[in-house]
Design a protein around this motif. Structure first.
Motif, PDB file in Angstrom:
ATOM      1  N   GLN A  22      -6.616  -3.723  -8.880  1.00 33.76           N
ATOM      2  CA  GLN A  22      -6.428  -4.929  -9.681  1.00 33.76           C
ATOM      3  C   GLN A  22      -5.450  -5.889  -9.009  1.00 33.76           C
ATOM      4  N   ALA A  23      -4.458  -5.322  -8.282  1.00 35.93           N
ATOM      5  CA  ALA A  23      -3.472  -6.155  -7.587  1.00 35.93           C
ATOM      6  C   ALA A  23      -4.001  -6.694  -6.260  1.00 35.93           C
ATOM      7  N   GLY A  24      -5.219  -6.309  -5.890  1.00 28.76           N
ATOM      8  CA  GLY A  24      -5.804  -6.801  -4.653  1.00 28.76           C
ATOM      9  C   GLY A  24      -5.308  -6.096  -3.406  1.00 28.76           C
ATOM     10  N   VAL A  25      -4.740  -4.904  -3.574  1.00 29.12           N
ATOM     11  CA  VAL A  25      -4.263  -4.118  -2.436  1.00 29.12           C
ATOM     12  C   VAL A  25      -5.323  -3.067  -2.120  1.00 29.12           C
ATOM     13  N   ARG A  26      -5.775  -3.065  -0.884  1.00 31.77           N
ATOM     14  CA  ARG A  26      -6.831  -2.133  -0.501  1.00 31.77           C
ATOM     15  C   ARG A  26      -6.249  -0.768  -0.159  1.00 31.77           C
ATOM     16  N   PRO A  27      -6.751   0.291  -0.774  1.00 33.65           N
ATOM     17  CA  PRO A  27      -6.244   1.630  -0.455  1.00 33.65           C
ATOM     18  C   PRO A  27      -6.538   1.994   0.997  1.00 33.65           C
ATOM     19  N   ASN A  28      -5.603   2.678   1.619  1.00 26.18           N
ATOM     20  CA  ASN A  28      -5.845   3.173   2.976  1.00 26.18           C
ATOM     21  C   ASN A  28      -6.206   4.662   2.923  1.00 26.18           C
ATOM     22  N   ARG A  29      -6.372   5.252   4.073  1.00 28.05           N
ATOM     23  CA  ARG A  29      -6.791   6.654   4.117  1.00 28.05           C
ATOM     24  C   ARG A  29      -5.746   7.588   3.511  1.00 28.05           C
ATOM     25  N   VAL A  30      -4.480   7.231   3.668  1.00 32.90           N
ATOM     26  CA  VAL A  30      -3.422   8.078   3.110  1.00 32.90           C
ATOM     27  C   VAL A  30      -3.512   8.098   1.590  1.00 32.90           C
ATOM     28  N   CYS A  31      -3.777   6.947   0.983  1.00 31.16           N
ATOM     29  CA  CYS A  31      -3.922   6.877  -0.476  1.00 31.16           C
ATOM     30  C   CYS A  31      -5.076   7.757  -0.949  1.00 31.16           C
ATOM     31  N   ALA A  84      -8.336  13.455   5.209  1.00 27.17           N
ATOM     32  CA  ALA A  84      -9.034  13.508   3.921  1.00 27.17           C
ATOM     33  C   ALA A  84      -9.921  14.743   3.834  1.00 27.17           C
ATOM     34  N   PHE A  85     -10.637  15.045   4.912  1.00 33.50           N
ATOM     35  CA  PHE A  85     -11.502  16.231   4.911  1.00 33.50           C
ATOM     36  C   PHE A  85     -10.680  17.513   4.745  1.00 33.50           C
ATOM     37  N   ASN A  86      -9.532  17.587   5.412  1.00 30.51           N
ATOM     38  CA  ASN A  86      -8.688  18.768   5.277  1.00 30.51           C
ATOM     39  C   ASN A  86      -8.188  18.938   3.847  1.00 30.51           C
ATOM     40  N   ALA A  87      -7.839  17.821   3.204  1.00 31.64           N
ATOM     41  CA  ALA A  87      -7.412  17.888   1.801  1.00 31.64           C
ATOM     42  C   ALA A  87      -8.554  18.362   0.912  1.00 31.64           C
ATOM     43  N   LEU A  88      -9.777  17.963   1.248  1.00 31.26           N
ATOM     44  CA  LEU A  88     -10.943  18.379   0.464  1.00 31.26           C
ATOM     45  C   LEU A  88     -11.210  19.879   0.643  1.00 31.26           C
ATOM     46  N   VAL A  94       0.829  -1.202   0.000  1.00 31.57           N
ATOM     47  CA  VAL A  94       0.000   0.000   0.000  1.00 31.57           C
ATOM     48  C   VAL A  94       0.867   1.257   0.000  1.00 31.57           C
ATOM     49  N   VAL A  95       2.070   1.178   0.604  1.00 35.57           N
ATOM     50  CA  VAL A  95       2.972   2.331   0.600  1.00 35.57           C
ATOM     51  C   VAL A  95       3.478   2.600  -0.811  1.00 35.57           C
ATOM     52  N   THR A  96       3.765   1.535  -1.558  1.00 39.16           N
ATOM     53  CA  THR A  96       4.216   1.693  -2.941  1.00 39.16           C
ATOM     54  C   THR A  96       3.192   2.466  -3.755  1.00 39.16           C
ATOM     55  N   ALA A 123      -6.411  10.307   0.630  1.00 38.13           N
ATOM     56  CA  ALA A 123      -6.099  11.721   0.866  1.00 38.13           C
ATOM     57  C   ALA A 123      -5.151  12.257  -0.205  1.00 38.13           C
ATOM     58  N   SER A 124      -4.180  11.432  -0.634  1.00 34.98           N
ATOM     59  CA  SER A 124      -3.276  11.844  -1.715  1.00 34.98           C
ATOM     60  C   SER A 124      -4.030  12.007  -3.023  1.00 34.98           C
ATOM     61  N   LEU A 125      -5.022  11.151  -3.241  1.00 35.94           N
ATOM     62  CA  LEU A 125      -5.837  11.250  -4.448  1.00 35.94           C
ATOM     63  C   LEU A 125      -6.655  12.543  -4.437  1.00 35.94           C
ATOM     64  N   ILE A 126      -7.202  12.890  -3.276  1.00 28.38           N
ATOM     65  CA  ILE A 126      -7.929  14.162  -3.151  1.00 28.38           C
ATOM     66  C   ILE A 126      -6.972  15.321  -3.392  1.00 28.38           C
ATOM     67  N   ASP A 127      -5.746  15.195  -2.886  1.00 29.60           N
ATOM     68  CA  ASP A 127      -4.751  16.250  -3.092  1.00 29.60           C
ATOM     69  C   ASP A 127      -4.413  16.412  -4.570  1.00 29.60           C
ATOM     70  N   ALA A 128      -4.352  15.290  -5.300  1.00 23.51           N
ATOM     71  CA  ALA A 128      -4.102  15.366  -6.749  1.00 23.51           C
ATOM     72  C   ALA A 128      -5.220  16.131  -7.445  1.00 23.51           C
ATOM     73  N   CYS A 129      -6.452  15.851  -7.054  1.00 25.55           N
ATOM     74  CA  CYS A 129      -7.592  16.595  -7.616  1.00 25.55           C
ATOM     75  C   CYS A 129      -7.506  18.067  -7.230  1.00 25.55           C
ATOM     76  N   SER A 130      -7.071  18.331  -6.012  1.00 24.01           N
ATOM     77  CA  SER A 130      -6.960  19.702  -5.531  1.00 24.01           C
ATOM     78  C   SER A 130      -5.973  20.499  -6.362  1.00 24.01           C
ATOM     79  N   LYS A 131      -4.794  19.918  -6.609  1.00 23.85           N
ATOM     80  CA  LYS A 131      -3.769  20.633  -7.367  1.00 23.85           C
ATOM     81  C   LYS A 131      -4.163  20.827  -8.822  1.00 23.85           C
ATOM     82  N   SER A 132      -5.048  19.975  -9.320  1.00 22.48           N
ATOM     83  CA  SER A 132      -5.564  20.142 -10.684  1.00 22.48           C
ATOM     84  C   SER A 132      -6.850  20.960 -10.703  1.00 22.48           C
ATOM     85  N   LYS A 133      -7.261  21.451  -9.530  1.00 19.05           N
ATOM     86  CA  LYS A 133      -8.483  22.244  -9.381  1.00 19.05           C
ATOM     87  C   LYS A 133      -9.709  21.514  -9.914  1.00 19.05           C
TER      88      LYS A 133
END
Length: 766
Positions: A394-403, A438-442, A366-368, A405-415
């Motif tokens: 697809q690899a069967g790795v469940r995303p955690n909250r950090v993943c 996650a809420f703070n990133a949002l 999940v860190v990778t 939150a980073s995804l929300i941050d990616a959306c944030s930087k792309s507005k």
């Protein structure tokens, strides 16, 4: 069963139906492990168990040989013996019963370096009503078991151990072999408990004293030294950790203890987390001189240290040297190197390394995937971030909250606020309740898009979910209000923060408030907040002064901005790249190009490297002043510096062409962008069309309009919903489309064309 190092309390059932409790870390807990009856059985959850079937004791014990310790006691039947098996150093307290009466025994389980087995008998008086005496034997099995005999796992080794135990138990108590701790063994458990309690209470000085006494009495080993060292590192007590590390040989003298690979790895990791790359490098070199072989975790910490210091080449060299040193990189090492690549904007290299890891047989964790999502976020590649999420699933790795939150941050930087809210819904669907991170990133995503109402909506969701907003929450709200120039709501957020939740403002809070005042062009209020910041005992930083300088620029107070830069230097705060870029923008707003170029030369002399923003700001400034030739010169200088022009760069040059009414140069901008495989946007096309129209090049303007249509680029839409070709540079005059409609055929002076067109050298270099 002891599931880890430390204490474990285990209770065994007797001849009748009974139960076994499983204790971990000194706490006795209910277990579900079967025992009792004529043959008690205890199993430890390890991968490769030894099987010990001792018929005289009528107990079956499965002891662990993996990294986790396991101590167990079987019960029932005479003679009154229970057997505990462990492969991990530590202490265990074991209780067993052979009759309805109870017997108690305890033993210290010892594993010293290069010693495989220690058998520790201990006598313990049973319940006086029973009138019997029982003994407990703790058997230490070697870390690497011998090859199992055919038909029965480890049969030969088990038979030999049984024989040793029978001989030992048959001897009188005073002839039985003692443990390595001798009579101090029972006291060792007290020492460990005391040490663990002191560390939990963060009483570090007393913990060091307890450690030294425990080692001097032979009750504690290198493992407990490493535990104290690690506690210092996690508390960022660098000097204390260094003193303990240096003094270890003195108080461990005569005990045969030496600092091991874990000791050095803990120190290197501590230095890495505290941005002390040189110290980490020195510790690694000393480790080699002391003859201690680094492992994958050591190298991972060293790579992290180099990465935090921005030493990419050193990090790469350290990572690649692992194989030469006979150390196979593990997942942790791969992840550490990927984080370094992500931090340095080397996104392609991060993904290449992830593929290399998979090809080497290492399964990404999940860190990778979280690191790759963060890399995409840093490069504003929101589609790439979602691609990593799909690959992760697809690899069967469940995303955690950090993943997430980073995804929300990616959306944030792309507005891309809508996709950020989609991620929030995705978290809920996956059964991962959104956390405060996650809420703070949002909130930050809403702020970047200047959607203040939605930012406060997210804040309401935090409260509804029963979470407590923290200082980061309110700092994000204040920043969102600042971007939208809503100063009153910024101070409203401050009131909620201080009065409702009693969070005291920190440096980030004050910086966000100063920035909000500046964007609202309230320079007086910005300096009032600045004064309150000082009165609160919070020292300003470069970000603070940058916000004040920007506020001066918005109110066209150029001299005051320069005074602030002088004030920074007086307080030993070095102006950074952002400071000087902001000062150039202030000069641009005030129309002082001479000072702007002096700042550029000052950057070069101060070892502050100009970036794309520096040149874009200068090109925009000279363009608005109608100095097109100077704009081309800056573009050429930018290219010589190894900086790639961006779309913003070419748009600034195109605006300069509009100001100079130079359609030929505008067409040159269009050709250069095509040559560089850079797609013009609606702003670019609008500026080029307007430049051609103002210089009488109507047919060329129409051709550009056709190219715009073929590319599917829409007209540049203004805030009021109308369509304009470009920003009104002076607030007056028709747009390019109005010029095209009127059919102006005014010719452009040839002299102007010759003066402002890019040179052949500029075209070749670009």
């Amino acid at each position: 069963v002891s599931a880890g190092p430390g204490y474990a309390g285990v209770v065994g059932g007797g001849a009748g139906p009974g139960g076994i409790a499983v204790g971990t870390s000194g706490v006795t807990a209910g277990g579900g492990v079967n025992s009792g009856g004529p043959r008690g059985a205890v199993r430890s959850r390890v991968e490769f168990p030894y099987l010990l079937d001792a018929a005289p004791w009528r107990g079956s014990i499965f002891g662990g040989v993996a990294a986790q310790a396991a101590a167990a006691v079987g019960s029932a039947g005479p003679p009154p013996y229970g057997i505990g098996v462990s492969s991990q150093p530590g202490l265990a307290s074991v209780e067993g019963s052979t009759t309805p009466s109870s017997s108690r025994s305890s033993a210290v389980m010892v594993r010293e370096k290069n010693k495989g087995v220690a058998i520790v008998p201990r006598r313990a008086q049973m319940n006086p009503a029973a009138g019997r005496t029982g003994s407990l034997v703790v058997l230490h099995l070697p870390s690497t078991p011998a090859a199992p005999a055919k038909g029965y796992p480890f049969r030969a080794e088990v038979d030999r151990r049984k024989s040793e135990m029978r001989t030992q138990m048959a001897a009188p108590p005073h002839h039985r072999r003692r443990s390595n701790f001798g009579d101090s063994a029972p006291n060792g458990s007290v020492t460990v408990r005391t040490l663990e309690g002191l560390l939990r209470a963060r009483k570090f000085d007393e913990a060091v004293e307890c450690l030294q006494q425990g080692i001097s009495r032979g009750e504690l080993g290198i493992r407990y030294f490493n535990s104290v060292l690690d506690a210092f590192g996690k508390a960022s007590k660098i000097e204390e950790a260094e003193r303990l590390f240096q003094s270890f040989p003195s108080f461990a003298q005569g005990r045969g203890l030496m600092r091991d690979v874990a000791s050095y790895s803990i120190m290197i990791s501590m230095y890495a987390k505290n941005d002390r790359a040189d110290a980490a490098e020195g510790t690694f070199a000393r480790m080699r001189l002391d003859g201690v072989q680094p492992n994958a975790f050591t190298y991972s910490a060293l790579v992290e240290a180099y990465g935090k210091a921005g030493r990419l080449s050193r990090a790469e060299a350290a990572f690649r040297s692992m194989s030469d040193d006979g150390v196979a990189p593990n997942v942790v090492a791969f992840n550490a190197m990927m984080k370094v690549y992500a931090k340095n904007g080397k996104i392609a290299e991060a993904f290449r390394l992830a593929n290399e890891m998979e090809l080497s047989g290492k399964r990404p964790d999940v860190v990778t995937y979280g690191t790759l999502i963060d890399a995409c976020s840093k490069s504003h590649d929101v589609d790439g971030a979602f691609g990593v999420l799909a690959r992760m699933r697809q690899a069967g790795v469940r995303p955690n909250r950090v993943c997430y939150a980073s995804l929300i941050d990616a959306c944030s930087k792309s507005k891309d606020v809508e996709r950020a809210f989609e991620v929030l819904n995705l978290m809920k669907e996956d059964g991962t309740p959104p956390d405060l991170f996650a809420f703070n990133a949002l909130i930050d995503a809403c702020g970047r898009a200047r959607l203040v109402d939605r930012a406060f909506y997210v804040y309401d969701e935090i409260v509804k979910d029963g979470l407590l907003p923290d200082r980061v929450t309110f700092n994000a709200l204040i920043a969102a209000c600042g971007r939208a120039r809503d100063l009153s709501r910024a101070f409203q957020a401050l009131d909620i923060m201080t009065q409702t939740y009693a969070h005291f403002p920190d440096r980030h809070t004050f910086n966000a408030l100063i920035d909000a005042c500046g964007k609202a062009e309230r320079l007086d209020q910005a300096f009032t907040v600045f004064q309150q910041m000082r009165e609160a005992g919070i020292a300003p930083c470069a970000v603070t002064y940058n916000a004040l300088i920007d506020a001066c620029g918005r109110t066209k107070k150029l001299d005051l901005a320069y005074d602030l830069v002088c004030k920074m230097r007086e307080e030993n705060i070095a102006p950074d790249q952002y400071t000087l870029n902001t000062l150039i923008a202030v000069c641009s707003r005030c129309g002082d190009l001479d000072r702007a170029f002096l700042i550029l030369r000052d950057m070069e002399q101060s070892n502050v490297r100009p970036d794309e923003i520096t040149y874009n700001t200068l090109i925009d400034a000279v363009g608005k002043a109608g100095k097109l030739t100077l704009a081309w010169d800056l573009l050429e200088e930018m290219n010589r510096s190894g900086l790639k022009p961006t779309r913003i760069t070419f748009n600034s040059v195109a605006f300069a062409c509009v100001k100079s009414k130079d359609g030929a140069s505008a067409l040159a901008v269009h050709r250069l962008m095509k040559d560089l495989a850079m797609v013009p946007d609606s702003v670019t096309y609008s500026a080029i069309i307007e430049a051609c129209s103002k210089s009488g090049m109507i047919s060329e303007a129409l051709a550009i309009r056709e190219d715009m249509n073929r590319g599917g680029v829409d007209l540049w839409e203004t805030a009021d919903g109308g369509h304009k070709s470009t920003v009104a540079l002076d607030g007056n005059g028709p747009t390019s489309f109005e010029l095209l409609a009127s059919g102006i055929t005014e010719s452009r002076p040839q002299a102007l064309q010759a003066e402002s067109a890019p040179s052949d050298e500029t075209r070749r270099s670009l």
